[in-house]
Design a protein around this motif. Sequence first.
Motif, PDB file in Angstrom:
ATOM      1  N   PRO A 253       0.821  -1.214   0.000  1.00  0.00           N
ATOM      2  CA  PRO A 253       0.000   0.000   0.000  1.00  0.00           C
ATOM      3  C   PRO A 253       0.855   1.265   0.000  1.00  0.00           C
ATOM      4  CG  PRO A 253      -0.726  -1.541   1.707  1.00  0.00           C
ATOM      5  CD  PRO A 253       0.592  -2.031   1.208  1.00  0.00           C
ATOM      6  N   PHE A 254       0.430   2.262  -0.752  1.00  0.00           N
ATOM      7  CA  PHE A 254       1.124   3.535  -0.820  1.00  0.00           C
ATOM      8  C   PHE A 254       1.249   4.181   0.562  1.00  0.00           C
ATOM      9  CE2 PHE A 254       0.392   8.188  -0.896  1.00  0.00           C
ATOM     10  CZ  PHE A 254       1.603   8.588  -1.433  1.00  0.00           C
ATOM     11  N   HIS A 255       2.431   4.723   0.845  1.00  0.00           N
ATOM     12  CA  HIS A 255       2.656   5.466   2.086  1.00  0.00           C
ATOM     13  C   HIS A 255       3.511   6.682   1.780  1.00  0.00           C
ATOM     14  CE1 HIS A 255       6.837   4.143   2.253  1.00  0.00           C
ATOM     15  NE2 HIS A 255       6.425   2.912   1.997  1.00  0.00           N
ATOM     16  N   GLN A 256       3.706   7.527   2.760  1.00  0.00           N
ATOM     17  CA  GLN A 256       4.453   8.777   2.566  1.00  0.00           C
ATOM     18  C   GLN A 256       5.667   8.871   3.489  1.00  0.00           C
ATOM     19  OE1 GLN A 256       1.023  11.385   3.234  1.00  0.00           O
ATOM     20  NE2 GLN A 256       1.137  12.021   1.105  1.00  0.00           N
ATOM     21  N   PHE A 257       6.280   7.729   3.786  1.00  0.00           N
ATOM     22  CA  PHE A 257       7.382   7.718   4.748  1.00  0.00           C
ATOM     23  C   PHE A 257       8.562   8.566   4.308  1.00  0.00           C
ATOM     24  CE2 PHE A 257       5.909   3.202   6.078  1.00  0.00           C
ATOM     25  CZ  PHE A 257       4.899   3.764   6.829  1.00  0.00           C
ATOM     26  N   GLY A 258       8.747   8.753   3.019  1.00  0.00           N
ATOM     27  CA  GLY A 258       9.928   9.479   2.555  1.00  0.00           C
ATOM     28  C   GLY A 258       9.697  10.943   2.256  1.00  0.00           C
ATOM     29  N   GLU A 259       8.515  11.463   2.632  1.00  0.00           N
ATOM     30  CA  GLU A 259       8.145  12.818   2.224  1.00  0.00           C
ATOM     31  C   GLU A 259       9.162  13.876   2.665  1.00  0.00           C
ATOM     32  OE1 GLU A 259       4.397  15.972   2.641  1.00  0.00           O
ATOM     33  OE2 GLU A 259       4.254  13.963   3.479  1.00  0.00           O
ATOM     34  N   LYS A 260       9.619  13.810   3.901  1.00  0.00           N
ATOM     35  CA  LYS A 260      10.521  14.851   4.418  1.00  0.00           C
ATOM     36  C   LYS A 260      11.833  14.904   3.648  1.00  0.00           C
ATOM     37  CE  LYS A 260      12.504  16.717   8.671  1.00  0.00           C
ATOM     38  NZ  LYS A 260      12.712  16.541  10.130  1.00  0.00           N
ATOM     39  N   LYS A 261      12.253  13.764   3.129  1.00  0.00           N
ATOM     40  CA  LYS A 261      13.532  13.710   2.420  1.00  0.00           C
ATOM     41  C   LYS A 261      13.511  14.590   1.169  1.00  0.00           C
ATOM     42  CE  LYS A 261      14.246   8.899   3.852  1.00  0.00           C
ATOM     43  NZ  LYS A 261      14.382   7.506   3.350  1.00  0.00           N
ATOM     44  N   TYR A 262      12.345  14.731   0.569  1.00  0.00           N
ATOM     45  CA  TYR A 262      12.250  15.551  -0.644  1.00  0.00           C
ATOM     46  C   TYR A 262      12.589  17.006  -0.331  1.00  0.00           C
ATOM     47  CZ  TYR A 262      10.210  11.709  -3.294  1.00  0.00           C
ATOM     48  OH  TYR A 262      10.013  10.516  -3.951  1.00  0.00           O
ATOM     49  N   ASP A 263      12.110  17.499   0.797  1.00  0.00           N
ATOM     50  CA  ASP A 263      12.431  18.868   1.195  1.00  0.00           C
ATOM     51  C   ASP A 263      13.939  19.032   1.398  1.00  0.00           C
ATOM     52  OD1 ASP A 263       9.826  19.766   1.117  1.00  0.00           O
ATOM     53  OD2 ASP A 263       9.429  19.257   3.214  1.00  0.00           O
TER      54      ASP A 263
END
Length: 298
Positions: A253-263
């Motif tokens: 299932p899709f998750h957003q665990f890596g979101e902060k790394k993009y910033d």
Amino acid sequence: MTKGIIFNIQKFSIHDGPGIRTTVFLKGCPLRCEWCSNPESQNENIQILCHHDTCLHCCHCVKTCPQQAISFQDGYIHVHFDQCIGCLQCIQQCPSHSLSCEGEYQDIDEIVRICKQDLPFYEESQGGVTISGGEGMGQPQFVEALIQALKKEHIHTAIETTGYVPEETFQHLAPQFDLLLFDVKHYDSQQHFLKTGVHNELIIKNLTWAFQQGIDILPRIPVIPDFNYSLEDARGLAGMLHKIGLKRVQLLPFHQFGEKKYDMLNKEYTYKNQKALHNEDLKDYQQIFIDEGLDCFI
């Protein structure tokens, strides 16, 4: 090749193959998946990350960098990775410790030493070591030497692979692993290209070849909204796997665990406002694979 560039060694992994495992993450990936949870794995070189929440905006790093690879734009520190040589002077001299690096060269003997610390856990749980990334086969000479060193210690080896690997390289390396955790993202080549940056013909060809060789494969489908989440997509993927002859598949299932790394990498995250998916969201999706005769689990 006794050294490779890695960005993490994660112990006690339970989602990267059977049993308790140590996952070794290698840098470098040919895909640019918009939902990637390890965006720091895409670039094959050492990368500088900026923690914007603690940055003082003093611009000392801008002045320190010998390559002029750092700039201050729109109120943020930007690292230009095409100019950075990984000298780490900016990290060493940052007064607020707001800079860090992803990626370092590590020796095979050191990686094996770290993995061997958990031999009792591998033996008790039938676990082992998983190569991940990025794309582990993207550093072929290094990963082959690493796998051979682990085999000498009788450690079960698996790899998480995109399958987007030159045929000659794939056919040489794939049989050396005990298990392939094989990403399958879309059955339609054009749709695959739109969200990952590559077409899927090579991926399907390598997957088919591995199955025909009798290699142990677990196809894994990251289920992503606005990409492959429709029931029509499920039918297309299930039909493709069934046609190849595969009997089991795992849904992620899709998750957003890596979101902060993009910033921290000054990259745009396309899925920033997209809600995560949960197991219960995939029941109808899962049933389509089951109806196709596949052992499908989440």
